[in-house]
Structures are given as structure tokens and as C-alpha cells.
Motif scaffolding. Structure first.
Motif, PDB file in Angstrom:
ATOM      1  N   LEU A  97       0.849  -1.175   0.000  1.00  8.26           N
ATOM      2  CA  LEU A  97       0.000   0.000   0.000  1.00  8.26           C
ATOM      3  C   LEU A  97       0.894   1.237   0.000  1.00  8.26           C
ATOM      4  O   LEU A  97       1.848   1.319   0.785  1.00  8.26           O
ATOM      5  N   ALA A  98       0.609   2.177  -0.880  1.00  3.48           N
ATOM      6  CA  ALA A  98       1.410   3.397  -0.954  1.00  3.48           C
ATOM      7  C   ALA A  98       0.498   4.558  -1.323  1.00  3.48           C
ATOM      8  O   ALA A  98      -0.624   4.362  -1.803  1.00  3.48           O
ATOM      9  N   THR A  99       0.982   5.763  -1.088  1.00  5.85           N
ATOM     10  CA  THR A  99       0.231   6.958  -1.460  1.00  5.85           C
ATOM     11  C   THR A  99       1.108   7.845  -2.315  1.00  5.85           C
ATOM     12  O   THR A  99       2.331   7.913  -2.101  1.00  5.85           O
ATOM     13  N   ALA A 100       0.520   8.504  -3.281  1.00  5.58           N
ATOM     14  CA  ALA A 100       1.281   9.323  -4.232  1.00  5.58           C
ATOM     15  C   ALA A 100       0.480  10.551  -4.621  1.00  5.58           C
ATOM     16  O   ALA A 100       0.265  10.833  -5.788  1.00  5.58           O
ATOM     17  N   HIS A 101       0.051  11.318  -3.610  1.00  7.67           N
ATOM     18  CA  HIS A 101      -0.840  12.439  -3.908  1.00  7.67           C
ATOM     19  C   HIS A 101      -0.093  13.702  -4.315  1.00  7.67           C
ATOM     20  O   HIS A 101      -0.706  14.665  -4.760  1.00  7.67           O
ATOM     21  N   CYS A 102       1.244  13.741  -4.161  1.00  5.88           N
ATOM     22  CA  CYS A 102       1.997  14.930  -4.541  1.00  5.88           C
ATOM     23  C   CYS A 102       3.423  14.524  -4.880  1.00  5.88           C
ATOM     24  O   CYS A 102       3.866  13.402  -4.623  1.00  5.88           O
ATOM     25  N   ARG A 103       4.195  15.453  -5.475  1.00  4.21           N
ATOM     26  CA  ARG A 103       5.561  15.162  -5.886  1.00  4.21           C
ATOM     27  C   ARG A 103       6.442  14.798  -4.692  1.00  4.21           C
ATOM     28  O   ARG A 103       7.298  13.926  -4.763  1.00  4.21           O
TER      29      ARG A 103
ATOM     30  N   LEU B 293      -2.226   1.924  -4.949  1.00  8.32           N
ATOM     31  CA  LEU B 293      -1.734   3.292  -4.822  1.00  8.32           C
ATOM     32  C   LEU B 293      -2.912   4.226  -4.554  1.00  8.32           C
ATOM     33  O   LEU B 293      -3.803   4.380  -5.388  1.00  8.32           O
ATOM     34  N   TYR B 294      -2.880   4.858  -3.383  1.00  6.75           N
ATOM     35  CA  TYR B 294      -3.929   5.787  -2.965  1.00  6.75           C
ATOM     36  C   TYR B 294      -3.624   7.196  -3.485  1.00  6.75           C
ATOM     37  O   TYR B 294      -2.472   7.604  -3.571  1.00  6.75           O
ATOM     38  N   MET B 295      -4.677   7.937  -3.768  1.00  8.08           N
ATOM     39  CA  MET B 295      -4.581   9.375  -4.041  1.00  8.08           C
ATOM     40  C   MET B 295      -3.569   9.704  -5.127  1.00  8.08           C
ATOM     41  O   MET B 295      -2.820  10.674  -5.026  1.00  8.08           O
ATOM     42  N   GLY B 296      -3.538   8.900  -6.187  1.00 10.13           N
ATOM     43  CA  GLY B 296      -2.515   9.096  -7.205  1.00 10.13           C
ATOM     44  C   GLY B 296      -3.019   9.556  -8.554  1.00 10.13           C
ATOM     45  O   GLY B 296      -2.251   9.552  -9.525  1.00 10.13           O
ATOM     46  N   VAL B 297      -4.277   9.983  -8.662  1.00  3.73           N
ATOM     47  CA  VAL B 297      -4.832  10.331  -9.973  1.00  3.73           C
ATOM     48  C   VAL B 297      -4.054  11.465 -10.631  1.00  3.73           C
ATOM     49  O   VAL B 297      -3.816  11.454 -11.833  1.00  3.73           O
ATOM     50  N   GLY B 298      -3.627  12.433  -9.837  1.00  2.00           N
ATOM     51  CA  GLY B 298      -2.931  13.587 -10.405  1.00  2.00           C
ATOM     52  C   GLY B 298      -1.472  13.339 -10.731  1.00  2.00           C
ATOM     53  O   GLY B 298      -0.804  14.225 -11.281  1.00  2.00           O
ATOM     54  N   THR B 299      -0.962  12.168 -10.413  1.00  3.44           N
ATOM     55  CA  THR B 299       0.468  11.899 -10.612  1.00  3.44           C
ATOM     56  C   THR B 299       0.708  10.629 -11.426  1.00  3.44           C
ATOM     57  O   THR B 299       1.774  10.029 -11.331  1.00  3.44           O
ATOM     58  N   LEU B 300      -0.259  10.221 -12.237  1.00  6.65           N
ATOM     59  CA  LEU B 300      -0.133   8.939 -12.935  1.00  6.65           C
ATOM     60  C   LEU B 300       1.041   8.910 -13.911  1.00  6.65           C
ATOM     61  O   LEU B 300       1.698   7.882 -14.063  1.00  6.65           O
ATOM     62  N   GLU B 301       1.323  10.020 -14.585  1.00  7.19           N
ATOM     63  CA  GLU B 301       2.456  10.029 -15.510  1.00  7.19           C
ATOM     64  C   GLU B 301       3.771   9.842 -14.762  1.00  7.19           C
ATOM     65  O   GLU B 301       4.644   9.082 -15.191  1.00  7.19           O
ATOM     66  N   GLN B 302       3.915  10.528 -13.622  1.00  7.01           N
ATOM     67  CA  GLN B 302       5.133  10.375 -12.827  1.00  7.01           C
ATOM     68  C   GLN B 302       5.240   8.967 -12.245  1.00  7.01           C
ATOM     69  O   GLN B 302       6.332   8.396 -12.186  1.00  7.01           O
ATOM     70  N   VAL B 303       4.104   8.411 -11.829  1.00  4.62           N
ATOM     71  CA  VAL B 303       4.103   7.031 -11.320  1.00  4.62           C
ATOM     72  C   VAL B 303       4.551   6.073 -12.412  1.00  4.62           C
ATOM     73  O   VAL B 303       5.403   5.192 -12.189  1.00  4.62           O
ATOM     74  N   GLN B 304       4.006   6.219 -13.608  1.00  2.00           N
ATOM     75  CA  GLN B 304       4.401   5.356 -14.719  1.00  2.00           C
ATOM     76  C   GLN B 304       5.897   5.495 -15.007  1.00  2.00           C
ATOM     77  O   GLN B 304       6.608   4.485 -15.147  1.00  2.00           O
ATOM     78  N   ASP B 305       6.383   6.728 -15.082  1.00  5.20           N
ATOM     79  CA  ASP B 305       7.796   6.952 -15.386  1.00  5.20           C
ATOM     80  C   ASP B 305       8.705   6.296 -14.352  1.00  5.20           C
ATOM     81  O   ASP B 305       9.699   5.639 -14.700  1.00  5.20           O
ATOM     82  N   ARG B 306       8.387   6.457 -13.077  1.00  5.54           N
ATOM     83  CA  ARG B 306       9.242   5.925 -12.018  1.00  5.54           C
ATOM     84  C   ARG B 306       9.212   4.397 -11.983  1.00  5.54           C
ATOM     85  O   ARG B 306      10.236   3.754 -11.758  1.00  5.54           O
ATOM     86  N   LEU B 307       8.031   3.820 -12.202  1.00  6.27           N
ATOM     87  CA  LEU B 307       7.950   2.360 -12.204  1.00  6.27           C
ATOM     88  C   LEU B 307       8.720   1.756 -13.375  1.00  6.27           C
ATOM     89  O   LEU B 307       9.463   0.778 -13.213  1.00  6.27           O
ATOM     90  N   LEU B 308       8.573   2.334 -14.575  1.00  8.39           N
ATOM     91  CA  LEU B 308       9.291   1.811 -15.730  1.00  8.39           C
ATOM     92  C   LEU B 308      10.796   1.988 -15.557  1.00  8.39           C
ATOM     93  O   LEU B 308      11.589   1.095 -15.900  1.00  8.39           O
TER      94      LEU B 308
END
Length: 266
Positions: free
Chosen positions: A148-154, A174-189
Motif C-alpha cells: 500500500l502506498a500513497t502518491a498524492h503529490c511530488r 496506490l492511494y490518491m494518485g490520480v494527479g500523478t499517474l504520468e510520474q508514477v508510470q515513469d518511475r515504475l518503468l
């Protein structure tokens, strides 16, 4: 009659669950029925609030996107003032108070000021939304662990262990991550995640307006944009997310991927 362990001048930290009032525990219901003041989060639905005592004072203390809304320090002071006035106070939080709900901070404050308290757990969003989307968070063929993780801001993104989150044979919620999906994708890849890893986005999980969108990590931000996904939404990433298409039971089935260049309205 109020519960014996909810005396006047005390605070009950109560988890409201992800939205469906039927997911409240009996302890949560009894605390709401006994409450004189309910300090509730923004995402707690009307169906849950309707279960409070008819004479209870309902006080919204939710935070809004961009950092607006009631500050945490103000919430602390409201709990303290009402408890010291001899009232039974319910601090009502969406999901579970101890899963990204700042419940620990609030208990530390109450303890420091000598205010009696009790905690009523709630169904956290990862459990409720996944269940209502037909997604088993663990599965012996696909995932033996859950993160479980949260990603609501940079700032919160920069504190996460992306290599650990990108590992296979696990589920990431991933909680609260709608506004950071591009950054989430970039970091995971960048951390080595397989671009073909399935995902599910569960918007308004357990509510009548629930939507579930599925795809693979390489198309995550594009799918969210095409379907105008908005908060509250939970991201589930891992092989189990692919099961949503055939195990769904609540609401509509996840739609197929949108045609190129075609955006769908919310």
C-alpha cells in the motif's frame, strides 16, 4: 444508550470505510448513534452521515486538493474543544484511520492533552474497492504480497522505494494518485517494471457510480485521460488487476481500451 467505552468527554476515531454504508462495523454504527459531534472527512458519504444521532452536530473538516480546507491543527483543536466541553466526539475518517488517515497524529495529540479515546477500524479503500471491482489483492498464482502506498503529490513520490514497488508477483495499491499517474508510470518503468503489467483504476469505489478501467502500465496515463478519471480513484497494479474483466460483480464491466484519438466523457 452509548457504548460503555465511549463516555462523555472522549473521542472515538472511527473508520467510515470506502463509501458503502453497509461496510461500517457495528462498533462504528454504535459510536455514530451515540455521538454528539461528528468531525467528518470530505469523502464520507451522506449515507454514512445519515446514521449519526439525529441531534449530532455534523462538522465537515475535510481537506481539498491543493492543500485547501481545514488544516490538521484546526482538527486537533476542534477535537480538544468539544471533548473538554464534555461531548462524545466521533472523528469520522474515510477508509481506515490508520491507513493514510493521519490517525496516529490525532491519537498523539489526544494523548498529550489527556483526552480519552478509542479506535474503531474501518475497511480501507484498497480492500473495499478491490473487492467491489472483483480483484483479489492476493492470489497464489499471481501475487503473494501486497503493498500500500500513497502518491498524492511530488514530495510523496520522492519518498517511495520504486525498485521495491516495481517487483513482479506482488500487488501495488496506490492511494490518491490520480494527479500523478504520468510520474508514477515513469518511475515504475525506470525501476524495471514490465510495461505489460496490468492495472485497474477504480473510481468512486463501492459507490453506485463506481467505474473500473483496466489496461497495462504502458498505457496508464493515456487511459486515465481518455476516460476523464477523477478523484477519488484507487490504482491497483499487478497481475491480479487483469481479473477485473471476468470477476466483476458490482456495477458495469470494465470497458475495453478507447479507440485512438477518442476521449470518453466521465
Amino acid at each position: 444508550m452509548p457504548p460503555a467505552d465511549f463516555p462523555p468527554g472522549s473521542v472515538a476515531l472511527v473508520g467510515a470505510g470506502p463509501g458503502d454504508p453497509g461496510l461500517l462495523t457495528l462498533h462504528a454504527l454504535r459510536a455514530l448513534e451515540a455521538a454528539e459531534v461528528v468531525l467528518h472527512d470530505r469523502l464520507v458519504g451522506e449515507g454514512v452521515l445519515a446514521l449519526a444521532h439525529p441531534d449530532a452536530r455534523l462538522v465537515p473538516v475535510g481537506k481539498l486538493s491543493g492543500g485547501h480546507g481545514v488544516r490538521q491543527e484546526q482538527i486537533h483543536e476542534l477535537m480538544l474543544a468539544h471533548a473538554r466541553a464534555g461531548r462524545r466526539v466521533v472523528r469520522l475518517k474515510g477508509g481506515d484511520p490508520f491507513v493514510f488517515g493521519r490517525g496516529g497524529e490525532e491519537l498523539e495529540f489526544l494523548r498529550a492533552h489527556g483526552i480519552p479515546y478509542r479506535v474503531v477500524p474501518g475497511v480501507t479503500a484498497a480492500l473495499g474497492c478491490a473487492a467491489y471491482a472483483g480483484i483479489p489483492l492476493t492470489h497464489r498464482d499471481h501475487a503473494q504480497s501486497l503493498r500500500l502506498a500513497t502518491a498524492h503529490c511530488r514530495d510523496s513520490l520522492d519518498t517511495l522505494d520504486w525498485e521495491a514497488l516495481a517487483r513482479p508477483r506482488q500487488t501495488l495499491a496506490l492511494y490518491m494518485g490520480v494527479g500523478t499517474l504520468e510520474q508514477v508510470q515513469d518511475r515504475l518503468l525506470a525501476a524495471g517494471a514490465d510495461p505489460a503489467t496490468p492495472f485497474a483504476l477504480v473510481e468512486n469505489g463501492t459507490h453506485s457510480g463506481q467505474r473500473v478501467l483496466t489496461g497495462t502500465l504502458d498505457g496508464l496515463p493515456a487511459t486515465a485521460r481518455a476516460h476523464a478519471v477523477a478523484s477519488p480513484a484507487l490504482l491497483i497494479l499487478g497481475q491480479v488487476a487483469a481479473l477485473a474483466g471476468r470477476l466483476h460483480w458490482f456495477g458495469g464491466a470494465p470497458p475495453g481500451p478507447p479507440m485512438p484519438g477518442v476521449a470518453r466523457a466521465a
